[in-house]
Design a protein around this motif. Sequence first.
Motif, PDB file in Angstrom:
ATOM      1  N   SER A 148       0.840  -1.197   0.000  1.00 50.80           N
ATOM      2  CA  SER A 148       0.000   0.000   0.000  1.00 50.80           C
ATOM      3  C   SER A 148       0.878   1.251   0.000  1.00 50.80           C
ATOM      4  N   VAL A 149       0.334   2.355  -0.523  1.00 52.94           N
ATOM      5  CA  VAL A 149       1.089   3.619  -0.558  1.00 52.94           C
ATOM      6  C   VAL A 149       1.513   4.011   0.859  1.00 52.94           C
ATOM      7  N   ASP A 150       0.622   3.851   1.821  1.00 60.61           N
ATOM      8  CA  ASP A 150       0.934   4.240   3.201  1.00 60.61           C
ATOM      9  C   ASP A 150       2.150   3.502   3.734  1.00 60.61           C
ATOM     10  N   VAL A 151       2.165   2.207   3.520  1.00 57.98           N
ATOM     11  CA  VAL A 151       3.281   1.396   4.007  1.00 57.98           C
ATOM     12  C   VAL A 151       4.573   1.754   3.283  1.00 57.98           C
ATOM     13  N   ARG A 152       4.473   1.983   1.989  1.00 55.69           N
ATOM     14  CA  ARG A 152       5.676   2.300   1.223  1.00 55.69           C
ATOM     15  C   ARG A 152       6.255   3.658   1.667  1.00 55.69           C
ATOM     16  N   ALA A 153       5.357   4.624   1.884  1.00 53.33           N
ATOM     17  CA  ALA A 153       5.810   5.942   2.334  1.00 53.33           C
ATOM     18  C   ALA A 153       6.423   5.838   3.740  1.00 53.33           C
ATOM     19  N   GLN A 154       5.786   5.082   4.582  1.00 48.41           N
ATOM     20  CA  GLN A 154       6.272   4.897   5.957  1.00 48.41           C
ATOM     21  C   GLN A 154       7.683   4.297   5.962  1.00 48.41           C
ATOM     22  N   ARG A 155       7.906   3.310   5.102  1.00 48.78           N
ATOM     23  CA  ARG A 155       9.230   2.674   5.021  1.00 48.78           C
ATOM     24  C   ARG A 155      10.296   3.655   4.545  1.00 48.78           C
ATOM     25  N   ARG A 156       9.963   4.417   3.495  1.00 44.55           N
ATOM     26  CA  ARG A 156      10.904   5.413   2.990  1.00 44.55           C
ATOM     27  C   ARG A 156      11.238   6.425   4.084  1.00 44.55           C
ATOM     28  N   HIS A 157      10.186   6.813   4.811  1.00 45.76           N
ATOM     29  CA  HIS A 157      10.335   7.788   5.886  1.00 45.76           C
ATOM     30  C   HIS A 157      11.327   7.259   6.928  1.00 45.76           C
ATOM     31  N   GLU A 158      11.133   6.024   7.342  1.00 46.89           N
ATOM     32  CA  GLU A 158      12.024   5.424   8.349  1.00 46.89           C
ATOM     33  C   GLU A 158      13.458   5.329   7.832  1.00 46.89           C
ATOM     34  N   GLU A 159      13.583   4.989   6.544  1.00 48.07           N
ATOM     35  CA  GLU A 159      14.913   4.907   5.918  1.00 48.07           C
ATOM     36  C   GLU A 159      15.633   6.257   5.996  1.00 48.07           C
TER      37      GLU A 159
END
Length: 222
Positions: A148-159
């Motif tokens: 999902s977009v939310d999960v993908r954005a969250q992962r990038r954010h954490e990175e």
Amino acid sequence: INKINVAIDGPAGAGKSTVAKMVADQLSLLYIDTGAMYRTLAYAALENNVNVNDGDALKHLLDQLTIKLVNENSGTKVLLNDRDVSNEIRTAEVNKHVPVVASHEAVRLEMVERQRMLASEGNAILDGRDIGTHVLPDAEVKIFLNASVDVRAQRRHEEQVKKGLPSNLDELKKEIAKRDKLDSTREVAPLCKAVGATEVDTTSFTIPEVVDTIINLVKKPV
Ligand code: C5P
């Protein structure tokens, strides 16, 4: 033993490069990050004031560039005419312009040719948007990696946060959604699941689980 090619496609931030790198290490495959190649051209265009809407100008620029991908433990090092641009190609500015650069047919034809050349050097795993559909339609294993977009954005954010870089989750979400839209709706080789591809939704699986799934598909007797 026959040559093996693995194609991994999917939207931005689905975990393609992480997963592909791990599979490559475990199966001794050559990992080829095709997104890095488009990013490098986008970076060079910005640096040289080449109009990202001008496909012919971009192709002309690309003809003067060597793009080398050097795999290291920490990830892929990218050399533009032998200059290390690994960090420079991952900025918000490049993120914004790369889908436009990648939309031109002249650019894609040349990139696909280079990617096939690289892949022909051995057993290879490529990640991108059009690997299973265009670059290697005969790949033995094709994966469509999604989340999902939310999960993908969250992962990038954490990175980003982990790297100590500034990051805004809402901006990331918008940027990713916009890039996906451009990549999926362009005329030439849009992002889509290839015929025969296995869809893996990483929202509900961990990285090691996804890696195992792919390894099992590669090892599966035909
Ligand atoms: O995979 P990554 O996010 O680094 O890719 C950056 C961009 O390069 C994508 O958003 C897309 O516009 C382009 N790309 C492409 N075809 C590929 C790989 C990447 O159009 N095979």
